[in-house]
Design a protein around this motif. Structure first.
Motif, PDB file in Angstrom:
ATOM      1  N   PRO A 178       0.826  -1.215   0.000  1.00  0.00           N
ATOM      2  CA  PRO A 178       0.000   0.000   0.000  1.00  0.00           C
ATOM      3  C   PRO A 178       0.860   1.266   0.000  1.00  0.00           C
ATOM      4  CG  PRO A 178      -0.772  -1.548   1.659  1.00  0.00           C
ATOM      5  CD  PRO A 178       0.544  -2.071   1.164  1.00  0.00           C
ATOM      6  N   PHE A 179       0.351   2.293  -0.639  1.00  0.00           N
ATOM      7  CA  PHE A 179       1.061   3.563  -0.736  1.00  0.00           C
ATOM      8  C   PHE A 179       0.027   4.678  -0.710  1.00  0.00           C
ATOM      9  CE2 PHE A 179       2.611   6.846  -3.875  1.00  0.00           C
ATOM     10  CZ  PHE A 179       3.477   7.464  -3.003  1.00  0.00           C
ATOM     11  N   THR A 180       0.228   5.660   0.166  1.00  0.00           N
ATOM     12  CA  THR A 180      -0.720   6.771   0.296  1.00  0.00           C
ATOM     13  C   THR A 180      -0.057   8.088  -0.056  1.00  0.00           C
ATOM     14  OG1 THR A 180      -1.955   5.634   2.027  1.00  0.00           O
ATOM     15  CG2 THR A 180      -2.268   8.005   1.872  1.00  0.00           C
ATOM     16  N   GLN A 181      -0.782   8.923  -0.736  1.00  0.00           N
ATOM     17  CA  GLN A 181      -0.272  10.230  -1.144  1.00  0.00           C
ATOM     18  C   GLN A 181      -1.264  11.310  -0.697  1.00  0.00           C
ATOM     19  OE1 GLN A 181       0.186  11.516  -5.495  1.00  0.00           O
ATOM     20  NE2 GLN A 181       2.180  10.621  -5.058  1.00  0.00           N
ATOM     21  N   LYS A 182      -0.734  12.360  -0.102  1.00  0.00           N
ATOM     22  CA  LYS A 182      -1.535  13.533   0.233  1.00  0.00           C
ATOM     23  C   LYS A 182      -1.317  14.556  -0.877  1.00  0.00           C
ATOM     24  CE  LYS A 182      -1.955  17.222   3.701  1.00  0.00           C
ATOM     25  NZ  LYS A 182      -1.342  17.806   4.930  1.00  0.00           N
ATOM     26  N   GLN A 183      -2.395  14.921  -1.555  1.00  0.00           N
ATOM     27  CA  GLN A 183      -2.312  15.811  -2.706  1.00  0.00           C
ATOM     28  C   GLN A 183      -3.137  17.066  -2.478  1.00  0.00           C
ATOM     29  OE1 GLN A 183      -3.996  13.447  -5.820  1.00  0.00           O
ATOM     30  NE2 GLN A 183      -2.177  12.161  -6.084  1.00  0.00           N
ATOM     31  N   SER A 184      -2.696  18.131  -3.108  1.00  0.00           N
ATOM     32  CA  SER A 184      -3.508  19.349  -3.097  1.00  0.00           C
ATOM     33  C   SER A 184      -3.589  19.913  -4.511  1.00  0.00           C
ATOM     34  CB  SER A 184      -2.911  20.395  -2.148  1.00  0.00           C
ATOM     35  OG  SER A 184      -1.656  20.854  -2.612  1.00  0.00           O
ATOM     36  N   VAL A 185      -4.772  20.398  -4.843  1.00  0.00           N
ATOM     37  CA  VAL A 185      -5.009  21.111  -6.096  1.00  0.00           C
ATOM     38  C   VAL A 185      -5.731  22.396  -5.714  1.00  0.00           C
ATOM     39  CG1 VAL A 185      -6.134  21.103  -8.342  1.00  0.00           C
ATOM     40  CG2 VAL A 185      -5.185  18.975  -7.422  1.00  0.00           C
ATOM     41  N   GLU A 186      -5.011  23.496  -5.808  1.00  0.00           N
ATOM     42  CA  GLU A 186      -5.555  24.793  -5.392  1.00  0.00           C
ATOM     43  C   GLU A 186      -6.134  24.711  -3.970  1.00  0.00           C
ATOM     44  OE1 GLU A 186      -8.309  25.932  -8.401  1.00  0.00           O
ATOM     45  OE2 GLU A 186      -6.750  26.390  -9.875  1.00  0.00           O
ATOM     46  N   LYS A 187      -5.323  24.149  -3.068  1.00  0.00           N
ATOM     47  CA  LYS A 187      -5.627  24.034  -1.631  1.00  0.00           C
ATOM     48  C   LYS A 187      -6.713  23.007  -1.307  1.00  0.00           C
ATOM     49  CE  LYS A 187      -4.163  28.745  -0.518  1.00  0.00           C
ATOM     50  NZ  LYS A 187      -4.534  30.030   0.142  1.00  0.00           N
ATOM     51  N   ASP A 188      -7.200  22.283  -2.305  1.00  0.00           N
ATOM     52  CA  ASP A 188      -8.153  21.202  -2.055  1.00  0.00           C
ATOM     53  C   ASP A 188      -7.359  19.931  -1.766  1.00  0.00           C
ATOM     54  OD1 ASP A 188     -10.383  19.564  -1.901  1.00  0.00           O
ATOM     55  OD2 ASP A 188     -10.444  19.239  -4.068  1.00  0.00           O
ATOM     56  N   ILE A 189      -7.383  19.485  -0.496  1.00  0.00           N
ATOM     57  CA  ILE A 189      -6.585  18.343  -0.069  1.00  0.00           C
ATOM     58  C   ILE A 189      -7.349  17.041  -0.276  1.00  0.00           C
ATOM     59  CG2 ILE A 189      -5.448  17.233   1.894  1.00  0.00           C
ATOM     60  CD1 ILE A 189      -4.003  19.706   1.032  1.00  0.00           C
ATOM     61  N   LYS A 190      -6.657  16.051  -0.844  1.00  0.00           N
ATOM     62  CA  LYS A 190      -7.194  14.701  -0.973  1.00  0.00           C
ATOM     63  C   LYS A 190      -6.120  13.700  -0.546  1.00  0.00           C
ATOM     64  CE  LYS A 190     -11.190  15.658  -3.098  1.00  0.00           C
ATOM     65  NZ  LYS A 190     -12.497  15.429  -2.464  1.00  0.00           N
ATOM     66  N   TYR A 191      -6.589  12.589   0.016  1.00  0.00           N
ATOM     67  CA  TYR A 191      -5.705  11.460   0.305  1.00  0.00           C
ATOM     68  C   TYR A 191      -6.021  10.357  -0.693  1.00  0.00           C
ATOM     69  CZ  TYR A 191      -4.582  13.813   4.678  1.00  0.00           C
ATOM     70  OH  TYR A 191      -4.159  14.721   5.614  1.00  0.00           O
ATOM     71  N   VAL A 192      -4.972   9.869  -1.356  1.00  0.00           N
ATOM     72  CA  VAL A 192      -5.129   8.853  -2.394  1.00  0.00           C
ATOM     73  C   VAL A 192      -4.326   7.629  -1.990  1.00  0.00           C
ATOM     74  CG1 VAL A 192      -4.962   8.356  -4.858  1.00  0.00           C
ATOM     75  CG2 VAL A 192      -5.294  10.716  -4.100  1.00  0.00           C
ATOM     76  N   ILE A 193      -4.972   6.480  -1.944  1.00  0.00           N
ATOM     77  CA  ILE A 193      -4.316   5.238  -1.527  1.00  0.00           C
ATOM     78  C   ILE A 193      -4.255   4.269  -2.700  1.00  0.00           C
ATOM     79  CG2 ILE A 193      -4.408   3.245   0.016  1.00  0.00           C
ATOM     80  CD1 ILE A 193      -6.003   4.941   1.979  1.00  0.00           C
ATOM     81  N   ALA A 194      -3.046   3.790  -3.015  1.00  0.00           N
ATOM     82  CA  ALA A 194      -2.883   2.680  -3.944  1.00  0.00           C
ATOM     83  C   ALA A 194      -2.784   1.413  -3.113  1.00  0.00           C
ATOM     84  CB  ALA A 194      -1.633   2.858  -4.800  1.00  0.00           C
ATOM     85  N   LEU A 195      -3.753   0.517  -3.258  1.00  0.00           N
ATOM     86  CA  LEU A 195      -3.724  -0.727  -2.503  1.00  0.00           C
ATOM     87  C   LEU A 195      -2.544  -1.585  -2.913  1.00  0.00           C
ATOM     88  CD1 LEU A 195      -7.517  -1.644  -2.716  1.00  0.00           C
ATOM     89  CD2 LEU A 195      -6.292  -0.899  -0.669  1.00  0.00           C
ATOM     90  N   GLY A 196      -2.103  -2.439  -1.994  1.00  0.00           N
ATOM     91  CA  GLY A 196      -1.031  -3.378  -2.305  1.00  0.00           C
ATOM     92  C   GLY A 196      -1.600  -4.679  -2.853  1.00  0.00           C
ATOM     93  N   GLU A 197      -0.750  -5.687  -2.896  1.00  0.00           N
ATOM     94  CA  GLU A 197      -1.159  -6.999  -3.420  1.00  0.00           C
ATOM     95  C   GLU A 197      -2.002  -7.709  -2.359  1.00  0.00           C
ATOM     96  OE1 GLU A 197       0.780 -11.225  -4.993  1.00  0.00           O
ATOM     97  OE2 GLU A 197       1.838  -9.948  -3.582  1.00  0.00           O
ATOM     98  N   ASP A 198      -3.301  -7.470  -2.367  1.00  0.00           N
ATOM     99  CA  ASP A 198      -4.174  -8.144  -1.406  1.00  0.00           C
ATOM    100  C   ASP A 198      -5.074  -9.180  -2.075  1.00  0.00           C
ATOM    101  OD1 ASP A 198      -6.382  -6.815  -2.572  1.00  0.00           O
ATOM    102  OD2 ASP A 198      -6.232  -5.154  -1.172  1.00  0.00           O
ATOM    103  N   LYS A 199      -4.966  -9.293  -3.399  1.00  0.00           N
ATOM    104  CA  LYS A 199      -5.710 -10.289  -4.171  1.00  0.00           C
ATOM    105  C   LYS A 199      -7.219 -10.232  -3.903  1.00  0.00           C
ATOM    106  CE  LYS A 199      -1.712 -13.361  -4.365  1.00  0.00           C
ATOM    107  NZ  LYS A 199      -1.151 -14.683  -4.008  1.00  0.00           N
ATOM    108  N   ASN A 200      -7.693  -9.039  -3.595  1.00  0.00           N
ATOM    109  CA  ASN A 200      -9.125  -8.819  -3.355  1.00  0.00           C
ATOM    110  C   ASN A 200      -9.658  -9.618  -2.173  1.00  0.00           C
ATOM    111  OD1 ASN A 200      -9.870  -6.974  -5.609  1.00  0.00           O
ATOM    112  ND2 ASN A 200      -9.179  -8.684  -6.859  1.00  0.00           N
TER     113      ASN A 200
END
Length: 378
Positions: A176-198
């Motif tokens: 898993p990998f998480t990124q905190k992003q902002s676009v014109e001060k609008d904050i979002k957290y985006v998570i890329a899941l790891g190999e969990d095979k659903n």
């Protein structure tokens, strides 16, 4: 398109997106390393032949390298899983992929109303892990102490405004990998899941750890002072409700029965029982040795009963636009290109969690409409 409009910054983005070092790209294209660095720094432009080589090796449309960035996504912070075994360059490639993912969300937001981040506003730095997790569970209406509810945390966090990508769930070694992003001060957290095979128990634990990172970031607590694993334990297995479920739990098979109720890995159940003082350190080691000897460190019982069929919000947004005749595949790709998102269909399919060959090119045009997409996912 003019040759002198080559955008070197986009060359670097494409290289990192593919997880390639300058040395590797130089070897694969037979272009001098110093020249590639000069292209990336916009010191001079590649010849047409070299531009085509770079486009082919990096598998980006040639047009991509001649566009400007008209959407600025700022990466405020990132959280790599400390147990990741992926090569460093592949981990770094997540950064650009999640930036591209956010750009896709920005495009679909012209048509779709996505959930906003919804966390309680009464979280405090001095709160214990138990209190923090309890406040979030209560705010999200997840459990009470008498009737714990097995959960699909992916659906819940998506409904609460966290962006989740499923592109790596079957990718061997992905973490898993998480990124905190902002676009014109609008904050979002985006998570890329790891190999969990659903598998829900694995995903629930991974996402609870990433939720811990989000909480630590919101409270401005350094991760060296905030144990995301401890937060995950408290969040997934609330103390009193979990203690109530531990009667006559002595052998590893008893914890498998608990797994059916709590939808978390057996290993986490055993550790939680130990951390709460229900079993001794000797018993804890005995159970973990039994767990490992049975090969459950690779695949646990009931994993096949907890298979998920989650879909990303981007996939749902795409399907909503297609079903409502707002765009066709052809007009979608054209509109994305106009927004500076120039990728081959197969890359768009990966980012949007679509099946291969979903994006067919047909030349129908549709009027722009607005669709409400704020409903909570079941």
């Amino acid at each position: 398109m003019k040759k002198d409009l080559f955008n070197g910054k986009r060359l670097k983005i494409a290289r990192v997106y593919r997880g390639k070092t300058v040395d590797i790209l130089a070897k694969e294209t037979n272009i001098n390393k110093k020249d590639i660095l000069a292209f990336e720094d916009n010191k001079y432009k590649p010849t047409l032949e070299n531009a085509l080589k770079l486009s082919n090796i990096l598998h980006f449309p040639r047009e991509y390298f001649y566009d400007n960035e008209n959407i600025k996504v700022v990466v405020e912070d990132s959280h790599f899983n400390p147990n990741s075994t992926l090569p460093r360059m592949e981990e770094i490639s997540y950064k650009e992929k999640l930036i591209m993912l956010r750009k896709l969300f920005l495009f679909f937001e012209e048509y779709i109303g996505f959930p906003q981040l919804d966390l309680p506003n009464n979280l405090h730095r001095g709160d214990s892990m138990e209190v923090l997790s309890q406040k979030i569970r209560e705010h999200w209406d997840l459990w009470d102490d008498e009737k714990p509810t097995p959960l699909n945390l992916g659906d819940i966090m998506t409904a609460k405004g966290v962006i989740i990508s499923y592109m790596n769930v079957n990718r061997r070694g992905a973490s898993p990998f998480t990124q905190k992003q902002s676009v014109e001060k609008d904050i979002k957290y985006v998570i890329a899941l790891g190999e969990d095979k659903n598998v829900a128990p694995i995903r629930n634990h991974d996402l609870a750890c990433e939720l811990g990172y989000i909480v630590s970031d919101i409270l401005n607590i350094p991760l060296k002072k905030f144990d995301c694993e401890e937060f995950a334990d408290e969040f997934l297995l609330p103390k009193q409700a979990f203690l109530n479920s531990l009667q006559d739990t002595n052998e590893i098979e008893d914890f498998v029965k608990l797994k059916a109720r709590w939808a978390v890995p057996v290993s986490l159940l055993v550790y939680r029982a130990y951390s709460l003082g229900v079993i001794s350190y000797k018993k804890y080691n005995y159970l973990l040795n039994d767990w490992q000897q049975r090969g459950w460190n690779k695949s646990e019982p009931l994993d096949d009963k907890f298979k998920l069929t989650d879909s990303s919000l981007l996939k749902m947004a795409y399907e909503a636009l297609i079903e409502n005749h707002i765009v066709s595949n052809a007009t979608l790709i054209d509109k994305l290109h106009n927004q500076g998102i120039t990728l081959y269909p197969e890359d768009l399919e990966i980012l949007m969690d679509l099946k291969p060959n979903t994006l067919q090119t047909k030349n129908n045009k549709n009027n722009v409409k607005k669709v409400d997409f704020k409903r909570k996912r079941a």
